[in-house]
Design a protein around this motif. Structure first.
Motif, PDB file in Angstrom:
ATOM      1  N   HIS A 270      21.346 -13.368  27.828  1.00  0.00           N
ATOM      2  CA  HIS A 270      22.364 -12.437  28.301  1.00  0.00           C
ATOM      3  C   HIS A 270      22.716 -11.391  27.253  1.00  0.00           C
ATOM      4  CE1 HIS A 270      23.012 -15.524  31.446  1.00  0.00           C
ATOM      5  NE2 HIS A 270      23.326 -14.475  32.165  1.00  0.00           N
ATOM      6  N   THR A 271      22.229 -11.600  26.037  1.00  0.00           N
ATOM      7  CA  THR A 271      22.436 -10.596  24.998  1.00  0.00           C
ATOM      8  C   THR A 271      21.229 -10.594  24.077  1.00  0.00           C
ATOM      9  OG1 THR A 271      24.038  -9.777  23.371  1.00  0.00           O
ATOM     10  CG2 THR A 271      23.541 -12.108  23.279  1.00  0.00           C
ATOM     11  N   ALA A 272      20.973  -9.462  23.457  1.00  0.00           N
ATOM     12  CA  ALA A 272      19.833  -9.349  22.542  1.00  0.00           C
ATOM     13  C   ALA A 272      20.213  -9.927  21.186  1.00  0.00           C
ATOM     14  CB  ALA A 272      19.417  -7.889  22.402  1.00  0.00           C
ATOM     15  N   ALA A 273      19.309 -10.701  20.605  1.00  0.00           N
ATOM     16  CA  ALA A 273      19.551 -11.293  19.290  1.00  0.00           C
ATOM     17  C   ALA A 273      19.216 -10.287  18.195  1.00  0.00           C
ATOM     18  CB  ALA A 273      18.703 -12.546  19.121  1.00  0.00           C
ATOM     19  N   LYS A 274      19.889 -10.432  17.069  1.00  0.00           N
ATOM     20  CA  LYS A 274      19.564  -9.645  15.887  1.00  0.00           C
ATOM     21  C   LYS A 274      18.623 -10.452  15.006  1.00  0.00           C
ATOM     22  CE  LYS A 274      23.981  -7.169  15.824  1.00  0.00           C
ATOM     23  NZ  LYS A 274      25.216  -6.886  15.056  1.00  0.00           N
ATOM     24  N   ILE A 275      17.837  -9.740  14.205  1.00  0.00           N
ATOM     25  CA  ILE A 275      16.873 -10.424  13.340  1.00  0.00           C
ATOM     26  C   ILE A 275      17.572 -11.421  12.425  1.00  0.00           C
ATOM     27  CG2 ILE A 275      15.208 -10.096  11.469  1.00  0.00           C
ATOM     28  CD1 ILE A 275      14.453  -7.432  12.757  1.00  0.00           C
ATOM     29  N   GLU A 276      18.724 -11.031  11.884  1.00  0.00           N
ATOM     30  CA  GLU A 276      19.446 -11.931  10.977  1.00  0.00           C
ATOM     31  C   GLU A 276      19.899 -13.189  11.705  1.00  0.00           C
ATOM     32  OE1 GLU A 276      23.896 -10.301  10.692  1.00  0.00           O
ATOM     33  OE2 GLU A 276      22.401  -8.770  10.234  1.00  0.00           O
ATOM     34  N   ASP A 277      20.258 -13.052  12.993  1.00  0.00           N
ATOM     35  CA  ASP A 277      20.658 -14.225  13.771  1.00  0.00           C
ATOM     36  C   ASP A 277      19.490 -15.185  13.949  1.00  0.00           C
ATOM     37  OD1 ASP A 277      23.236 -13.201  14.116  1.00  0.00           O
ATOM     38  OD2 ASP A 277      22.687 -12.160  15.967  1.00  0.00           O
ATOM     39  N   VAL A 278      18.341 -14.633  14.301  1.00  0.00           N
ATOM     40  CA  VAL A 278      17.163 -15.468  14.538  1.00  0.00           C
ATOM     41  C   VAL A 278      16.726 -16.164  13.259  1.00  0.00           C
ATOM     42  CG1 VAL A 278      14.742 -15.464  15.252  1.00  0.00           C
ATOM     43  CG2 VAL A 278      16.406 -14.052  16.475  1.00  0.00           C
ATOM     44  N   ASN A 279      16.686 -15.426  12.150  1.00  0.00           N
ATOM     45  CA  ASN A 279      16.310 -16.034  10.870  1.00  0.00           C
ATOM     46  C   ASN A 279      17.277 -17.137  10.471  1.00  0.00           C
ATOM     47  OD1 ASN A 279      13.868 -14.934   9.866  1.00  0.00           O
ATOM     48  ND2 ASN A 279      14.890 -12.998   9.435  1.00  0.00           N
ATOM     49  N   LYS A 280      18.560 -16.901  10.695  1.00  0.00           N
ATOM     50  CA  LYS A 280      19.583 -17.886  10.347  1.00  0.00           C
ATOM     51  C   LYS A 280      19.395 -19.169  11.162  1.00  0.00           C
ATOM     52  CE  LYS A 280      23.560 -16.041   9.691  1.00  0.00           C
ATOM     53  NZ  LYS A 280      24.904 -15.433   9.918  1.00  0.00           N
ATOM     54  N   LEU A 281      19.116 -19.006  12.450  1.00  0.00           N
ATOM     55  CA  LEU A 281      18.900 -20.174  13.302  1.00  0.00           C
ATOM     56  C   LEU A 281      17.627 -20.922  12.912  1.00  0.00           C
ATOM     57  CD1 LEU A 281      19.910 -18.605  16.738  1.00  0.00           C
ATOM     58  CD2 LEU A 281      21.152 -20.412  15.514  1.00  0.00           C
ATOM     59  N   LEU A 282      16.557 -20.174  12.661  1.00  0.00           N
ATOM     60  CA  LEU A 282      15.296 -20.820  12.294  1.00  0.00           C
ATOM     61  C   LEU A 282      15.420 -21.556  10.963  1.00  0.00           C
ATOM     62  CD1 LEU A 282      12.716 -18.076  13.378  1.00  0.00           C
ATOM     63  CD2 LEU A 282      13.322 -20.193  14.581  1.00  0.00           C
ATOM     64  N   ASP A 283      16.157 -20.966  10.027  1.00  0.00           N
ATOM     65  CA  ASP A 283      16.389 -21.642   8.740  1.00  0.00           C
ATOM     66  C   ASP A 283      17.159 -22.947   8.961  1.00  0.00           C
ATOM     67  OD1 ASP A 283      15.103 -19.657   7.334  1.00  0.00           O
ATOM     68  OD2 ASP A 283      16.935 -18.594   6.771  1.00  0.00           O
TER      69      ASP A 283
END
Length: 282
Positions: free
Chosen positions: A47-60
């Motif tokens: 429902h919303t576009a993710a930011k690169i920093e969000d994705v990296n934070k989650l993957l970490d």
């Protein structure tokens, strides 16, 4: 311009899968990463576009050490900032067509079976105009607008690092408008020209072929360079396209395409067949 809704769903689904595999609740992950729980849920549900920093934070946080997988998800996320040529036609093409164009520009491979028409990526402007004029159902835009979109899509065939296209076309598609040699002649010439490109393979499905999976209808399988589980299948409909996104289902279509290519004429024999058809109407 938002990332393709298809790719956004895939991104959200994979992030959700990573969380669930670790038996973590959205509340726990949100608190640990400094992200609000509603925001995490909106990302996971596309429902919303993710930011690169969000994705990296989650993957970490999930301990994701698969660099190819990470690169694939980051590539999807980066697409959200792209502003492509198709923006000029946003009032002309629908959401599924926009998704298809965006994904075509990112894809490394494009495999398609077409039982009735020459694939859009191979069409001449005059052939496209005739087909669009007879079949279009969208109210917005003119036929010329839609022809321009179709012609612009074809740039992926000749760009640096072009997409690799493997198309199987039913024999019937070569004779759909045989009563218009002024249109079909140049169209067959274009097929012959494109077949000489190193990144294009064309096979013809003969009318006398045995029962094969392509008989259930046209489809296109788009492959991406990072991982196979990012691949998707597009099935065009009269009003909107339908996307197959589940990796297991995509694998079924991959196997289906392999069966289709095995039943079709070889690439060389197909070239001879197209040449003979072209010579008949000239």
């Amino acid at each position: 311009m938002a990332v393709s809704t298809v790719r956004r769903r895939r991104l959200g689904g994979m992030l959700r899968k990573l969380r669930e595999e670790r038996k973590l609740t959205a509340e726990v992950v949100a608190e640990a990463t400094g992200m609000s729980q509603p925001k995490l849920t909106r990302i996971e549900t596309a429902h919303t576009a993710a930011k690169i920093e969000d994705v990296n934070k989650l993957l970490d946080y999930y301990g994701c050490d698969d660099e190819d997988f990470r690169a694939g998800l980051i590539a999807i996320t980066k697409d959200g900032s792209k502003r492509g040529w198709w923006l000029s036609y946003r009032d002309v093409i629908n959401a599924s067509a926009t998704d298809l164009i965006m994904l075509e520009t990112e894809a490394s491979t494009f495999k398609t079976y077409e039982p009735a028409f020459i694939p859009g990526l191979f069409q001449t402007a005059e052939y496209a105009r005739l087909v669009i004029d007879r079949l279009r159902t969208m109210k917005g835009g003119t036929v010329d607008d839609l022809v321009q979109v179709r012609m612009a899509r074809q740039s992926i065939l000749t760009r640096p690092n072009p997409v690799e296209v493997w198309a199987v076309i039913h024999e019937a598609a070569l004779g759909v408008i045989a009563n218009r040699p002024d249109i079909m002649g140049p169209q067959l010439d274009k097929l012959l020209t494109l077949s000489r490109l190193a990144n294009v393979n064309i096979q013809i499905m003969p009318a006398g072929a045995a029962i094969h999976p392509g008989m259930s209808g046209a489809f296109a399988l788009l492959g991406f360079p990072q991982r196979k589980d990012l691949d998707v299948v597009f099935i065009e409909g009269a009003l909107n396209g339908f996307w197959v996104e589940d990796p297991t289902d995509v694998e079924l279509y991959r196997a289906k395409f392999q069966e289709i290519t095995a039943e079709a004429l070889s690439v060389d024999s197909s070239l001879d067949f197209i040449t003979a058809q072209r010579d008949k109407i000239k």
